[in-house]
Design a protein around this motif. Structure first.
Motif, PDB file in Angstrom:
ATOM      1  N   GLY A 304      29.109  66.436  32.827  1.00 40.75           N
ATOM      2  CA  GLY A 304      29.340  66.599  34.262  1.00 40.75           C
ATOM      3  C   GLY A 304      29.364  68.035  34.729  1.00 40.75           C
ATOM      4  O   GLY A 304      28.746  68.388  35.736  1.00 40.75           O
ATOM      5  N   ILE A 305      30.076  68.897  34.012  1.00 37.19           N
ATOM      6  CA  ILE A 305      30.223  70.280  34.455  1.00 37.19           C
ATOM      7  C   ILE A 305      28.888  71.016  34.405  1.00 37.19           C
ATOM      8  O   ILE A 305      28.568  71.834  35.270  1.00 37.19           O
ATOM      9  CB  ILE A 305      31.295  71.021  33.610  1.00 37.19           C
ATOM     10  N   ILE A 306      28.070  70.704  33.377  1.00 34.23           N
ATOM     11  CA  ILE A 306      26.741  71.317  33.271  1.00 34.23           C
ATOM     12  C   ILE A 306      25.822  70.745  34.349  1.00 34.23           C
ATOM     13  O   ILE A 306      25.073  71.482  35.006  1.00 34.23           O
ATOM     14  CB  ILE A 306      26.144  71.057  31.877  1.00 34.23           C
ATOM     15  N   LYS A 307      25.900  69.438  34.546  1.00 34.07           N
ATOM     16  CA  LYS A 307      25.045  68.793  35.534  1.00 34.07           C
ATOM     17  C   LYS A 307      25.340  69.312  36.944  1.00 34.07           C
ATOM     18  O   LYS A 307      24.428  69.506  37.759  1.00 34.07           O
ATOM     19  CB  LYS A 307      25.235  67.277  35.482  1.00 34.07           C
ATOM     20  N   GLU A 308      26.613  69.543  37.232  1.00 38.85           N
ATOM     21  CA  GLU A 308      26.991  70.062  38.560  1.00 38.85           C
ATOM     22  C   GLU A 308      26.376  71.437  38.799  1.00 38.85           C
ATOM     23  O   GLU A 308      25.800  71.705  39.862  1.00 38.85           O
ATOM     24  CB  GLU A 308      28.512  70.138  38.681  1.00 38.85           C
ATOM     25  N   LYS A 309      26.484  72.337  37.804  1.00 30.44           N
ATOM     26  CA  LYS A 309      25.918  73.674  37.960  1.00 30.44           C
ATOM     27  C   LYS A 309      24.401  73.614  38.040  1.00 30.44           C
ATOM     28  O   LYS A 309      23.776  74.336  38.839  1.00 30.44           O
ATOM     29  CB  LYS A 309      26.357  74.560  36.791  1.00 30.44           C
ATOM     30  N   LEU A 310      23.827  72.763  37.229  1.00 28.49           N
ATOM     31  CA  LEU A 310      22.368  72.646  37.200  1.00 28.49           C
ATOM     32  C   LEU A 310      21.845  72.089  38.526  1.00 28.49           C
ATOM     33  O   LEU A 310      20.838  72.563  39.058  1.00 28.49           O
ATOM     34  CB  LEU A 310      21.943  71.747  36.040  1.00 28.49           C
ATOM     35  N   SER A 311      22.539  71.087  39.070  1.00 32.32           N
ATOM     36  CA  SER A 311      22.092  70.497  40.334  1.00 32.32           C
ATOM     37  C   SER A 311      22.170  71.512  41.471  1.00 32.32           C
ATOM     38  O   SER A 311      21.327  71.507  42.381  1.00 32.32           O
ATOM     39  CB  SER A 311      22.922  69.250  40.675  1.00 32.32           C
TER      40      SER A 311
END
Length: 390
Positions: A304-311
């Motif tokens: 989640g934390i990586i996906k949030e930054k990536l998005s």
């Protein structure tokens, strides 16, 4: 006045001046400034003189090129004041002008230490510490003596960083007529007031600024501050970005930390207005979080934390790509240091009217396909603009 001109040419063009004070008005009036001080400042590796005009209730700053500084000092001594003292590396010079216009220049031993501008970071700021600035005092960033409040120093740096980015684009904008500027989601409006101060008090431009926000108490507060400071061409309105229709022509759109698709709504408005400049710091980009898909990148997207930054990065990249397709030159810049906030990317776009960017269009199609992006808010809102390209 020739003797003064010769002296100023020597000490200013050779970068010898440390500080200067012009005082003793010829005619004392109610509304004019009572004293002017000068000091060298380093702005983007260029030495200028900062003039501070002291009125009874305010101060105004101007940063002038060296040749312009010589003319301004000469004008002040010729028309406004009877006395000046200039501190230099080699000597102190006192300039006295009699009622009949006779000039007397006294040379004394130097009493001030030289300034090393290259090692003084605050000299690169457009607004500097040490001289009170009305809106910064009113908003609690500065004391009445011009000292930056310790807890507000990050805000002070942010304001100056923002003005540096504005300074880069102003020369590219048409300034023959009034510049209409809108700040969407202005909040407490530190940067809105800074923008007004810089464009009006320092650059002497004719502008009209509107700040828009959903919080009524914030709008009331900001209008009161603008009224107290006599910022006559700055007003604040309660309203939503998507619904705002109060003006037909806008030259600059500013949107700082507008959440999620509110940033896109501001970009849509800017594009439809044909705004010359867009300055946007996005925040909370949620729309793409549940839309981006890529099997190869699943090791990243499963966290989640990586996906949030990536998005967030994907969102801003696509926004920049769309602006390029629709005729803007776009830069993604670091707004302030990452240690202060992760929301530190500023989209700076300037209109070029080059709408035949096949490379940008090709990148956009491939980018969407790579991330499996569909049903995008900004794309739907700009359908009429984009249909002819994608």
């Amino acid at each position: 006045m020739d003797d003064i001109k010769i002296l100023l040419d020597e000490i200013i063009l050779n970068n010898e001046i440390i500080y200067g004070v012009i005082s003793n008005l010829r005619k004392k009036g109610e509304d004019g400034f009572t004293k002017v001080t000068m000091k060298p400042v380093l702005i983007k590796d260029d030495v200028k003189l900062q003039f501070t005009y002291e009125y009874k209730t305010k101060v105004i700053h101007k940063n002038l090129e060296l040749n312009e500084s010589i003319k301004e000092i000469g004008r002040l001594l010729d028309e406004e004041f009877k006395q000046g003292i200039i501190f230099t590396k080699k000597a102190d010079y006192q300039i006295l002008i009699s009622k009949k216009g006779k000039v007397n220049i006294l040379k004394k031993k130097p009493t001030k230490e030289d300034l090393d501008l290259s090692h003084n970071r605050k000299k690169s700021y457009i607004i500097q510490e040490g001289e009170p600035v009305d809106f910064l005092v009113r908003l609690g960033v500065m004391t009445e003596k011009g000292k930056v409040v310790a807890k507000k120093y990050d805000k002070f740096r942010q304001i100056n960083r923002f003005l540096e980015m504005v300074a880069d684009v102003i020369p590219k904008m048409s300034s023959e007529n009034t510049l209409n500027i809108i700040d969407f989601g202005c909040g407490k409006s530190y940067l809105t007031f800074a923008l007004y101060y810089y464009l009006v008090n320092i650059l002497n431009l004719d502008i009209n600024i509107i700040g828009l926000d959903l919080k009524e108490d914030v709008i009331l507060f900001c209008n009161q501050v603008a009224n107290d400071l006599n910022y006559n061409k700055l007003k604040f309105i309660h309203g939503d970005i998507r619904d705002y229709e109060g003006i037909d022509k806008v030259d600059m759109v500013v949107t700082l930390h507008a959440c999620d698709t509110a940033t896109d709504a501001a970009l849509v408005k800017a594009i439809n207005w044909g705004a010359e400049t867009v300055l946007s710091v996005p925040c909370c980009q949620h729309e793409f979080y549940n839309k981006i898909e890529n099997e190869i990148l699943e090791p990243m997207l499963s966290h989640g934390i990586i996906k949030e930054k990536l998005s967030s990065l994907v969102t801003d990249s696509l926004r920049a790509n769309i602006l390029e397709i629709l005729g803007y030159n776009v830069q993604l810049l670091e707004f302030i240091d990452m240690e202060h906030t992760p929301k530190n990317i500023l989209i700076r776009a300037t209109r070029t009217n080059d709408k035949n960017k096949e490379e940008a269009i090709d990148k956009y199609r491939k980018f969407k396909e790579f991330w499996n992006l569909k049903d995008l808010y900004i794309e739907k809102e700009l359908k009429e603009n984009l249909d002819k390209y994608i």
